[in-house]
Design an enzyme around this catalytic site. Structure first.
Site, PDB file in Angstrom:
ATOM      1  N   SER A  89       0.822  -1.219   0.000  1.00 37.83           N
ATOM      2  CA  SER A  89       0.000   0.000   0.000  1.00 37.83           C
ATOM      3  C   SER A  89       0.848   1.258   0.000  1.00 37.83           C
ATOM      4  O   SER A  89       1.972   1.270   0.503  1.00 37.83           O
ATOM      5  CB  SER A  89      -0.888   0.030   1.247  1.00 37.83           C
ATOM      6  OG  SER A  89      -1.795  -1.026   1.243  1.00 37.83           O
ATOM      7  N   GLU A  99      -4.852 -13.781   2.451  1.00 39.70           N
ATOM      8  CA  GLU A  99      -4.774 -12.893   3.607  1.00 39.70           C
ATOM      9  C   GLU A  99      -6.172 -12.584   4.139  1.00 39.70           C
ATOM     10  O   GLU A  99      -6.409 -12.607   5.329  1.00 39.70           O
ATOM     11  CB  GLU A  99      -4.057 -11.597   3.223  1.00 39.70           C
ATOM     12  CG  GLU A  99      -3.778 -10.717   4.428  1.00 39.70           C
ATOM     13  CD  GLU A  99      -3.380  -9.290   4.043  1.00 39.70           C
ATOM     14  OE1 GLU A  99      -2.654  -8.693   4.818  1.00 39.70           O
ATOM     15  OE2 GLU A  99      -3.808  -8.792   2.989  1.00 39.70           O
TER      16      GLU A  99
END
Lengths: 354, 398, 354, 398
Positions: D127, D242
């Site tokens: 990110s 995830e």
């Protein structure tokens, strides 16, 4: 380890679905809703062996388990099919075949579908309106409200102490009047007893409780099927319906409404499966799971039925697509055999909290 | 903060109360709005300025200056005494204001007086099966043929079509123009050949609405309000007003009081339902929301009385919040009654004449109708919060 | 008829807002949160006359009304400003100036801001953890939990029977320790009394109730301001933040989240105004409206604070923008002076239902 | 329906239990994962096949065939006994599976063994401040200069950056390519010059994450997984995994049991909180939802064991429902405690060591992180329900 339906169960589901698709389209439901009879539908389901599903083999039944019945209930809900399934194919065969009194002959007739048994448990669950049922010396007096179904040949009646009796619908001491509800896909009645003959079925409150649990899980399964159908209809409608030069299914608001329905509803499928399975195979978890499944499906069903109607826009509010039949059936399942707050309070009591 | 209306309004309120005391026997009971009694009552109300108050005298109204407080006092007192407040309907509530703003002098003269006196009943032809949220995509066609429009197409949600003498109708008159600029606003008689009405039953089980079909319906050329292609603006001049009236907070107040009464009289397992802490908490939650909407409404009223007060967002959210609140309120009543809450129609155990279930469904209809909750949220975010519109998708080539 | 703020009130609001914008930016709040002092902020507010707002003119105050105080509370919430406003400028002056005991001199000092009065009402509202307050012969023993604020010069203490007393923070019989909460914009303490001198303020439970109502409306106003700020920040952030080549404010999901916040919050403004106005001018509706306003703002505040955080995405979860200070302040207002379920049960009792 | 795992699994479970009985004293307590005891324990677990079970022996793993049930039994027994289940972290959970699937033989040899033995700790650089939901719009640049990539840019949410030896990182290596095709997957040491780490405090008050800044960080050319421009596919090969682990239903079960205990011990006004009907009803509602998610999870497990069973939608909704459920569950605990529920940090009246408030906030973070609820709903509607994607907006000219 296999959490899910067996091949036989998938086959059962397919068979019932095929029958309902062919024989109980919306028009047929409308006929019943407008005052028609469900007898040909019930005959067809009887030919498939549905009323024999839970009846032990010794009484001419198939001797299957609650999970098999839940599969059928889901299909019936999906197709909002009329009929006495809940009482006559599930709750009554279970109670009668576990009764110490011996109902072999009657069970055989129930298994073929020729004798229909209704359920009048209202007073044993949450007594309202001073209605009550009193049995003395084999005679019953009083009133049962919202008994189902309306065309039963006899009724399994419970009093406030969870004693169960069987009362014939033909008895001179019984009168029966229709209680119209919003849900026209099934009919409920008021039974008034005046010294009607009451044949004892059980004084074991545990048998009553297990019969009730079974009924509640079936209602949850019915809601599951009906809600899944409403979601499917909403997604399909949204894909077809165009506004502002695009299918409304491409609007994020509509997509998220559908996603929220799916996210709430999908875990309910596993829950209903487990709850039904637990009734026969995981007795230590059965009662609690039955309560939670009934209450949770009531809440999710309400959310889905309202949201699916909204996705349909004005069309969902009209009678044109008949979507409201599903909405109302889910609404009725919510209230039958205990509304959510009531059932949740039972779940707390089962865990030693009251 | 000044919640009083002032002494002159107290006098006015006394006048209304006196009028109602003296004349209540003349008011029609029940729903028939076409009978002579209804018309006489309407005439009396207009003469006294208790309905059609601001419509000019020359068109048959009372001719008063607008005064929101007087209008509210009239509404409150008629509602309190449960006396018929005069004729309603979309002709009076929607068409008359439209004509006053956009009509020709000839149209005003011809239509307003008979409409407000109950001699001319109207229905509205806006929505179509393919044009709901996207109303401007309507396709009912009007083609000029000599001195007449020839109308073909279908309308839906035409609520009083089966009773109406006339219809005010949006049609596509300029098929080549951009969609908002190709619409015209026509008026025509429901007896014109080529009109077919089919009742539209809704989920409450009642035909509150209709579908209306037009096949070569011929309409005189001058029965248009505004110019050709201006129909969208004509309709929108007053469409906003409709939304305000869909979920008025004072009826929510009335309903929650009725719910409290219901909970005090109904019992389960021998216990009054209002003594059930869970139901009571749900009731209190709703009561808090009803109060918030009540004060919000007072703020909206105040902003109309006091220039400079801004309550545009308060007004914009009324329909969204009000319809949701009512739906949940009616739903609580159903929940607490258990199986009895399912009762409908001729069920002898019906409570409140079946209103709980009926309104529960009807308000779900209102969550959808008059601009769905999704459209409302678009409007609130765009006009109320200044958020950008979604990127537009152009019409695909067919 | 005018439902809304007067010109004077708008002016008051503008003045307070201007002061807070200039003097209590987020950095200043962070300083306080990290252990700093609020004394310069309080000094500034005192210079504006804020602690004198509700004090009667005869005691050097301005003699304004609860609505004026609510306007200030809203601004303080909007700026999540630290300070003893709730106790020292609102609840204490109201209680003391309505006390039959005569607190003229003290009220004058409170009005200038030089004396701060805290509030220790916990035991009179919903007693927890066996903490309790006992007063006998002018001496108090026991414990008050979550009293505010931490730097008060004296505390207005209530016992279980709604008797109120004033206890000096300097008394040898009082010890005070910090009770850290999630909300760092205000501090609460535990007070332990051991034969501390307690000066009687009132034995009139009605005065206690009215003081409590006033405090609850102020908390509702504080939540209103804080929630409005979060909504404003969310809308602004959504307009700036781009993902997928467009401002996220153009996504319907984000727009609808903001619309739902606005739709819930906007009626709260009118509700807080009315509730505050009713405290002085519509006594017959005051108590019920105060309860409902406290509970309703708690619910709406929770919804807005959570949704505004979501609109901010990951940034809302970090400390970078400090958004969480608003989130936690709204969360604390929810619990202070009665959590929603508790306050709603009081609302029911006020209507004769318990 | 067959909820048993069969006798061979019962034996396996006994083995695990015996192992735990015998070796529990060797397990490290608490959080330090870098010490020698932690490494020794990890080694013992790998040798016995209780962690890194399916990683081939040649790369230092146990080398067993995948067996979901055995993995689950291991998880259940370690959790039940509260014994440290071995090393975690994004290196082991994300990078190792990625390398196994997409890495070169040399990379596997070099990285897997030290990673799973705790000698090489990794952080994840995906990110960026400007690339959250729209991860593929990341702008951290990697420019090839001779035999080295030169990396410039900023990452956020790099959870263990301050502890990590290495980072696996998505960078834009082909600025001219379409955005999903211009990304590469690089590995580099955190000691490389030009890396700056700043702790990122979140709303729980703790620096669970970091911001990481790159200024002319030079990375050997061959430290790339997959080809240039393939980084998006490399990362996505395991990103889905995830999400599954963000809100596991069994921890919700543990938490609701803790909540029941809390409600039985806390009192208000002398009454146990669990005897308050309103709180009890809220608790039961949540318990019903926890159960639904528990069975949903069993269905997901079953679908992985039984080919042909489809539970894709069940799996797809887990993160959305699970995070929301936990947030509400923790919120109920706060509500019922009144002011005590606000306690945090060093407050002596803290309950559950402050976990209720911490998890309440942390799960709001998880509602946002790992694919926001809005992105989850997009995925469910598009991949789960087959609804169309939103019309794409092309990048504006700058």
């Amino acid at each position: 380890m296999r959490f899910g339906l067996s091949e036989e169960q998938t086959l059962l589901k397919d068979n019932v679905n095929r029958f309902l698709e062919d024989n109980v389209p919306l028009d047929k439901v409308r006929e019943y809703a407008d005052g028609g009879s469900d007898s040909t539908i019930w005959q067809g389901l009887s030919d498939l062996g549905i009323p024999a599903l839970l009846t032990p083999e010794e009484f001419g039944g198939v001797g299957l388990k609650p999970l098999d019945a839940a599969i059928v209930a889901e299909s019936l809900g999906q197709h909002i099919a009329p009929g006495p399934f809940l009482g006559s194919a599930v709750m009554a065969p279970f109670a009668l075949s576990n009764s110490p009194e011996g109902f072999g002959e009657l069970l055989s007739k129930i298994a073929t579908g020729e004798h229909r048994v209704g359920i009048a448990f209202g007073e044993a669950i949450a007594r309202r309106n001073q209605a009550s049922v009193h049995v003395k010396d084999g005679k019953v007096d009083g009133t049962s409200l919202f008994a189902f179904d309306a065309e039963a040949d006899s009724y399994l009646v419970a009093d406030q102490n969870k004693n169960m009796f069987l009362v014939s619908a033909d008895d001179d001491g019984i009168s029966r009047s229709n209680l119209t509800t919003v849900d026209r896909t099934r009919r409920t009645v008021e039974l008034t007893y005046s010294s009607a003959s009451a044949k004892p079925v059980s004084t074991d409150s545990n048998l009553f409780d297990r019969t009730l649990d079974l009924g509640r899980v079936m209602l949850a399964a019915d809601t599951l099927g009906a809600a899944q159908s409403m979601l499917d209809q909403a997604v399909e409608y949204a894909k077809q319906r165009e506004q502002f030069n695009r299918p409304i299914a491409s609007f994020q608001a509509v997509k998220h409404m559908c996603a929220e329905m799916a996210a709430s509803l999908e875990p309910c499928r596993a829950m209903v499966w487990f709850a039904a399975h637990a009734l026969s195979d995981v007795p230590e978890e059965a009662r609690l799971t039955a309560c939670h499944t009934k209450a949770h499906l009531a809440e999710v069903g309400q959310f889905v039925s309202r949201t699916a109607t909204e996705v349909h826009g004005g069309m969902g509010f009209t009678d044109l697509l008949g979507l409201h039949y599903w909405f109302k059936r889910i609404g009725a399942n919510r209230q039958w055999l205990g509304a959510p707050e009531f059932v949740r309070s039972e779940a707390a009591i089962l865990q030693g909290v009251d | 903060m000044d919640l009083s209306f002032g002494p002159e309004y107290d006098d006015f309120r006394s006048d209304v109360v006196n009028f109602l005391d003296k004349n209540s026997d003349k008011a029609p009971k029940g729903g028939d709005m076409r009978g002579e009694q209804a018309k006489d009552w309407q005439k009396l109300l207009i003469e006294n300025g208790y309905t059609c108050r601001t419509i000019p005298k020359e068109y048959g109204g009372f001719g008063a200056e607008p005064d929101i407080i007087r209008s509210r006092i009239i509404g409150e007192e008629f509602s309190k005494s449960r006396i018929n407040p005069g004729l309603g309907g979309q002709g009076i509530s929607m068409l008359v204001p439209t004509l006053l703003e956009m009509g020709t002098e000839e149209q005003k003269q011809k239509f307003i007086r008979p409409t407000i006196h109950g001699d001319m009943i109207w229905c509205q032809g806006y929505s179509e099966p393919g044009a709901g949220s996207d109303l401007a995509s309507l396709t009912t066609a009007a083609v000029l043929d000599g001195d007449e429009w020839v109308v073909n197409g279908q309308k839906i949600w035409t609520s009083t079509a089966h009773l109406a003498d006339w219809i005010f109708c949006l049609v596509r008159s300029e098929p080549e123009a951009p969609k908002h600029k190709g619409i015209s606003f026509l008026l025509f008689e429901m007896t014109t050949p080529g009109i077919e009405i089919r009742p539209l039953v809704d989920m409450t089980g009642v035909a509150n609405f209709n579908e209306t079909f037009f096949t070569d319906v011929r309409v005189p050329k001058n029965q248009i309000v505004g110019e050709r292609g201006q129909g969208w603006q004509v309709a929108n001049a007053i469409l906003g007003h409709e939304r305000d009236t869909l979920a008025p907070p004072n009826t929510a107040q009335t309903r929650i009081n009725a719910l409290v009464e219901l909970m005090k009289t109904e019992t389960a397992g021998g216990e009054r339902l209002i003594d059930n802490p869970i139901y009571k908490d749900r009731l209190m939650k709703l009561q808090g929301r009803v109060l918030a909407m009540k004060y919000n409404d007072m703020r909206v009223l105040s902003s109309r009385l006091n220039p400079g007060q801004d309550a545009s967002l308060s007004r914009m959210i009324t329909k969204l919040q009000g319809t949701e609140l009512r739906h949940e309120l009616e739903g609580l009543a159903i929940d607490i009654m258990g199986e009895v809450g399912l009762s409908y129609d001729d069920n002898p155990h019906l409570r409140g004449a079946g209103s709980w279930q009926r309104e529960y469904m009807y308000y779900l209809g209102l969550i959808i109708g008059g601009g769905t909750s999704q459209i409302q949220k678009n409007i609130i975010s765009e006009r109320g919060l200044g958020m950008p519109r979604e990127p537009k998708i152009e019409k695909k080539a067919v």
